[in-house]
Design a protein around this motif. Sequence first.
Motif, PDB file in Angstrom:
ATOM      1  N   SER A  69      -2.685 -18.397 -74.415  1.00 28.84           N
ATOM      2  CA  SER A  69      -2.620 -17.078 -74.735  1.00 28.84           C
ATOM      3  C   SER A  69      -3.772 -16.463 -74.264  1.00 28.84           C
ATOM      4  O   SER A  69      -3.923 -15.238 -74.064  1.00 28.84           O
ATOM      5  CB  SER A  69      -2.096 -16.951 -75.922  1.00 28.84           C
ATOM      6  OG  SER A  69      -2.995 -17.355 -77.007  1.00 28.84           O
ATOM      7  N   ASP A  70      -5.033 -16.972 -74.460  1.00 28.68           N
ATOM      8  CA  ASP A  70      -6.312 -16.617 -74.318  1.00 28.68           C
ATOM      9  C   ASP A  70      -7.026 -17.500 -73.757  1.00 28.68           C
ATOM     10  O   ASP A  70      -7.984 -18.165 -74.210  1.00 28.68           O
ATOM     11  CB  ASP A  70      -6.810 -15.892 -75.515  1.00 28.68           C
ATOM     12  CG  ASP A  70      -8.044 -14.965 -75.235  1.00 28.68           C
ATOM     13  OD1 ASP A  70      -8.447 -14.888 -74.114  1.00 28.68           O
ATOM     14  OD2 ASP A  70      -8.887 -14.714 -76.113  1.00 28.68           O
ATOM     15  N   PHE A  71      -6.804 -17.816 -72.400  1.00 32.75           N
ATOM     16  CA  PHE A  71      -7.568 -18.962 -71.817  1.00 32.75           C
ATOM     17  C   PHE A  71      -8.932 -18.908 -71.344  1.00 32.75           C
ATOM     18  O   PHE A  71      -9.206 -17.831 -70.761  1.00 32.75           O
ATOM     19  CB  PHE A  71      -6.748 -19.277 -70.425  1.00 32.75           C
ATOM     20  CG  PHE A  71      -6.872 -20.818 -69.783  1.00 32.75           C
ATOM     21  CD1 PHE A  71      -6.571 -21.893 -70.474  1.00 32.75           C
ATOM     22  CD2 PHE A  71      -7.486 -20.668 -68.787  1.00 32.75           C
ATOM     23  CE1 PHE A  71      -6.887 -23.240 -69.931  1.00 32.75           C
ATOM     24  CE2 PHE A  71      -7.920 -22.218 -68.229  1.00 32.75           C
ATOM     25  CZ  PHE A  71      -7.718 -23.254 -68.760  1.00 32.75           C
ATOM     26  N   GLN A  72      -9.508 -19.862 -71.536  1.00 38.00           N
ATOM     27  CA  GLN A  72     -10.965 -20.011 -70.940  1.00 38.00           C
ATOM     28  C   GLN A  72     -11.238 -21.137 -70.260  1.00 38.00           C
ATOM     29  O   GLN A  72     -10.652 -22.091 -70.461  1.00 38.00           O
ATOM     30  CB  GLN A  72     -11.965 -20.037 -72.316  1.00 38.00           C
ATOM     31  CG  GLN A  72     -11.751 -19.015 -73.450  1.00 38.00           C
ATOM     32  CD  GLN A  72     -11.822 -17.535 -72.883  1.00 38.00           C
ATOM     33  OE1 GLN A  72     -12.993 -17.381 -72.073  1.00 38.00           O
ATOM     34  NE2 GLN A  72     -11.202 -16.762 -72.918  1.00 38.00           N
ATOM     35  N   PRO A  73     -12.179 -21.050 -69.208  1.00 44.13           N
ATOM     36  CA  PRO A  73     -12.366 -22.164 -68.674  1.00 44.13           C
ATOM     37  C   PRO A  73     -12.797 -23.417 -69.051  1.00 44.13           C
ATOM     38  O   PRO A  73     -12.085 -24.473 -68.917  1.00 44.13           O
ATOM     39  CB  PRO A  73     -13.364 -21.626 -67.364  1.00 44.13           C
ATOM     40  CG  PRO A  73     -13.257 -20.192 -67.289  1.00 44.13           C
ATOM     41  CD  PRO A  73     -12.974 -20.151 -68.896  1.00 44.13           C
ATOM     42  N   SER A  74     -13.296 -23.374 -70.270  1.00 46.60           N
ATOM     43  CA  SER A  74     -13.649 -24.477 -71.115  1.00 46.60           C
ATOM     44  C   SER A  74     -12.526 -25.122 -71.657  1.00 46.60           C
ATOM     45  O   SER A  74     -12.748 -26.236 -72.257  1.00 46.60           O
ATOM     46  CB  SER A  74     -14.976 -24.174 -71.968  1.00 46.60           C
ATOM     47  OG  SER A  74     -14.503 -23.031 -72.656  1.00 46.60           O
ATOM     48  N   SER A  75     -11.510 -24.450 -71.664  1.00 48.04           N
ATOM     49  CA  SER A  75     -10.402 -25.194 -72.404  1.00 48.04           C
ATOM     50  C   SER A  75      -9.625 -25.898 -71.480  1.00 48.04           C
ATOM     51  O   SER A  75      -8.382 -26.527 -71.797  1.00 48.04           O
ATOM     52  CB  SER A  75      -9.361 -23.964 -72.919  1.00 48.04           C
ATOM     53  OG  SER A  75     -10.155 -22.650 -73.583  1.00 48.04           O
ATOM     54  N   GLN A  76      -9.721 -26.046 -70.204  1.00 43.76           N
ATOM     55  CA  GLN A  76      -8.941 -26.838 -69.322  1.00 43.76           C
ATOM     56  C   GLN A  76      -8.613 -28.273 -70.028  1.00 43.76           C
ATOM     57  O   GLN A  76      -7.796 -28.970 -69.536  1.00 43.76           O
ATOM     58  CB  GLN A  76      -9.859 -26.910 -68.008  1.00 43.76           C
ATOM     59  CG  GLN A  76      -8.751 -27.430 -66.943  1.00 43.76           C
ATOM     60  CD  GLN A  76      -7.628 -26.375 -66.661  1.00 43.76           C
ATOM     61  OE1 GLN A  76      -7.502 -25.318 -66.425  1.00 43.76           O
ATOM     62  NE2 GLN A  76      -6.286 -27.275 -66.764  1.00 43.76           N
ATOM     63  N   ALA A  77      -9.893 -28.953 -70.312  1.00 42.37           N
ATOM     64  CA  ALA A  77      -9.932 -30.230 -70.889  1.00 42.37           C
ATOM     65  C   ALA A  77      -8.833 -30.476 -71.793  1.00 42.37           C
ATOM     66  O   ALA A  77      -7.875 -31.352 -72.025  1.00 42.37           O
ATOM     67  CB  ALA A  77     -11.156 -30.731 -71.184  1.00 42.37           C
ATOM     68  N   GLY A  78      -9.046 -29.344 -72.711  1.00 45.02           N
ATOM     69  CA  GLY A  78      -7.988 -29.320 -73.871  1.00 45.02           C
ATOM     70  C   GLY A  78      -6.598 -29.199 -73.742  1.00 45.02           C
ATOM     71  O   GLY A  78      -5.521 -29.640 -74.109  1.00 45.02           O
ATOM     72  N   LEU A  79      -6.363 -28.232 -72.682  1.00 47.19           N
ATOM     73  CA  LEU A  79      -5.069 -27.960 -72.059  1.00 47.19           C
ATOM     74  C   LEU A  79      -4.505 -29.174 -71.368  1.00 47.19           C
ATOM     75  O   LEU A  79      -3.086 -29.638 -71.789  1.00 47.19           O
ATOM     76  CB  LEU A  79      -5.179 -26.725 -70.858  1.00 47.19           C
ATOM     77  CG  LEU A  79      -3.892 -26.473 -70.250  1.00 47.19           C
ATOM     78  CD1 LEU A  79      -2.836 -25.811 -71.202  1.00 47.19           C
ATOM     79  CD2 LEU A  79      -4.096 -25.730 -69.108  1.00 47.19           C
ATOM     80  N   ASN A  80      -5.247 -29.976 -70.475  1.00 50.64           N
ATOM     81  CA  ASN A  80      -4.580 -31.229 -69.888  1.00 50.64           C
ATOM     82  C   ASN A  80      -4.458 -32.352 -71.181  1.00 50.64           C
ATOM     83  O   ASN A  80      -3.203 -32.876 -70.981  1.00 50.64           O
ATOM     84  CB  ASN A  80      -5.963 -31.778 -69.014  1.00 50.64           C
ATOM     85  CG  ASN A  80      -6.029 -30.900 -67.878  1.00 50.64           C
ATOM     86  OD1 ASN A  80      -5.398 -29.968 -67.591  1.00 50.64           O
ATOM     87  ND2 ASN A  80      -6.926 -31.218 -67.111  1.00 50.64           N
ATOM     88  N   GLN A  81      -5.091 -32.232 -72.221  1.00 48.62           N
ATOM     89  CA  GLN A  81      -4.829 -33.177 -73.120  1.00 48.62           C
ATOM     90  C   GLN A  81      -3.341 -33.005 -73.918  1.00 48.62           C
ATOM     91  O   GLN A  81      -2.724 -33.887 -74.009  1.00 48.62           O
ATOM     92  CB  GLN A  81      -6.082 -33.200 -74.335  1.00 48.62           C
ATOM     93  CG  GLN A  81      -5.945 -34.286 -75.246  1.00 48.62           C
ATOM     94  CD  GLN A  81      -6.916 -33.995 -76.332  1.00 48.62           C
ATOM     95  OE1 GLN A  81      -7.206 -32.991 -76.323  1.00 48.62           O
ATOM     96  NE2 GLN A  81      -7.247 -35.119 -76.905  1.00 48.62           N
ATOM     97  N   LYS A  82      -3.132 -31.516 -74.139  1.00 43.53           N
ATOM     98  CA  LYS A  82      -2.053 -31.176 -74.861  1.00 43.53           C
ATOM     99  C   LYS A  82      -0.794 -31.260 -73.660  1.00 43.53           C
ATOM    100  O   LYS A  82       0.088 -31.699 -74.355  1.00 43.53           O
ATOM    101  CB  LYS A  82      -2.305 -29.735 -75.087  1.00 43.53           C
ATOM    102  CG  LYS A  82      -3.143 -29.120 -76.186  1.00 43.53           C
ATOM    103  CD  LYS A  82      -2.596 -29.400 -77.478  1.00 43.53           C
ATOM    104  CE  LYS A  82      -3.766 -29.352 -78.465  1.00 43.53           C
ATOM    105  NZ  LYS A  82      -3.770 -30.239 -79.765  1.00 43.53           N
ATOM    106  N   LEU A  83      -1.062 -31.251 -72.437  1.00 42.36           N
ATOM    107  CA  LEU A  83      -0.012 -31.350 -71.693  1.00 42.36           C
ATOM    108  C   LEU A  83       0.246 -32.855 -71.658  1.00 42.36           C
ATOM    109  O   LEU A  83       1.702 -33.325 -71.763  1.00 42.36           O
ATOM    110  CB  LEU A  83      -0.171 -30.800 -70.183  1.00 42.36           C
ATOM    111  CG  LEU A  83      -0.486 -29.372 -69.881  1.00 42.36           C
ATOM    112  CD1 LEU A  83      -1.161 -29.337 -68.349  1.00 42.36           C
ATOM    113  CD2 LEU A  83       0.899 -28.700 -69.946  1.00 42.36           C
TER     114      LEU A  83
END
Lengths: 136, 258
Positions: free
Chosen positions: A29-43
């Motif tokens: 919902s409020d994506f930051q480039p630094s969140s990519q690793a976390g997003l990949n983990q969540k996926l």
Amino acid sequence: MAMSEKFDSLEEHLEKFVENIRQLGIIVSDFQPSSQAGLNQKLNFMVTGLQDIDKCRQQLHDISVPLEVFEYIDQGRNPQLYTKECLERALAKNEQVKGKIDTMKKFKSLLIQELTKVFPEDMAKYKAIRGEDPPP
Amino acid sequence: RGQWEHGGAGRAGQAGKMENFSALFGGAEQPPPAAAAALGFGPAKAAGAGAAPPPAASAAASAAPPAPGEGKAAAAGPFYLLRELPGSTELTGSTNLITHYNLEHAYNKFCGKKVKEKLSNFLPDLPGMIDLPGSHDNSSLRSLIEKPPICGSSFTPLTGTMLTGFRLHAGPLPEQCRLMHIQPPKKKNKHKHKQSRTQDPVPPETPSDSDHKKKKKKKEEDPERKRKKKEKKKKKNRHSPEHPGVGSSQASSSSSLR
């Protein structure tokens, strides 16, 4: 495995899955480039979550769910209402059938009573075969 | 019925009556009149215009040997086609089936008090607008059954190259997409909970437990919530947002913001 344990396991996996999805939604919902690793983990958690839920299938193959329940859920209604209505319908039908049975018993009793007046000998034979009926 | 009315007169009539009487108690196994006549149990209707059989016919009826499978009837004296009564152990509607199957607890639970109408009352922790009909956003369970998704039989983790497809642009989502995560009816429900609690001195077991937890959580998170709100305001002003909730604790606290 007890029935409740089976459900507990599924419930736990579903809750974890939902929570993971919710967190994923927050990241997105409020994506930051630094969140990519976390997003990949969540996926990938999502994939493992689906694997865990799929594993629960083996334990629950003997569980059947009435299709009508899905109607309730699809309409955004509490599925407990289905259970409630089922129980109410069952009780109403039970009472209706009981009423019919009781009426038929009364009818039989009255019929025997009246027939005994007209055909006392035959009815005596009949009663000898059938035995005395309990009063309705 | 016509035979009954005729039959009160004489002995012949009596025999005719008995035939009908037995048939009355016979139930489903009654043969049609023609079949009965063929077996020698009853007079043929052609014997007379009236239903009452002649004495000869009735004598034949009483003297006739029992047909195959009529042994029981022979034992039953003048009554044939007498069926056995259903056993008293047979489960019928005359017993309270709810009690019989030990469902009183379930009955009292669901029918004793009002069950809340909305799906969000059943699944209070589920995020999203779940009270809306599934047909609105094509998320109905029925469509899942009727048109199952085309997919493989197993779930495989996403590889590094696959994950490149999930690289997102920085920045917040548009408003209409954000609405998916907002749950306005839930707030209303909370008020409703409060109202119902004041009305009912003894609230239901499970919802009260969850309510209690929610209340506790709310109390615990209240100061934290204010702080987070302030932080968010600052974030917006600075235009330099921090890393959003990756950890579960962070995520759960941000959920309370919604």
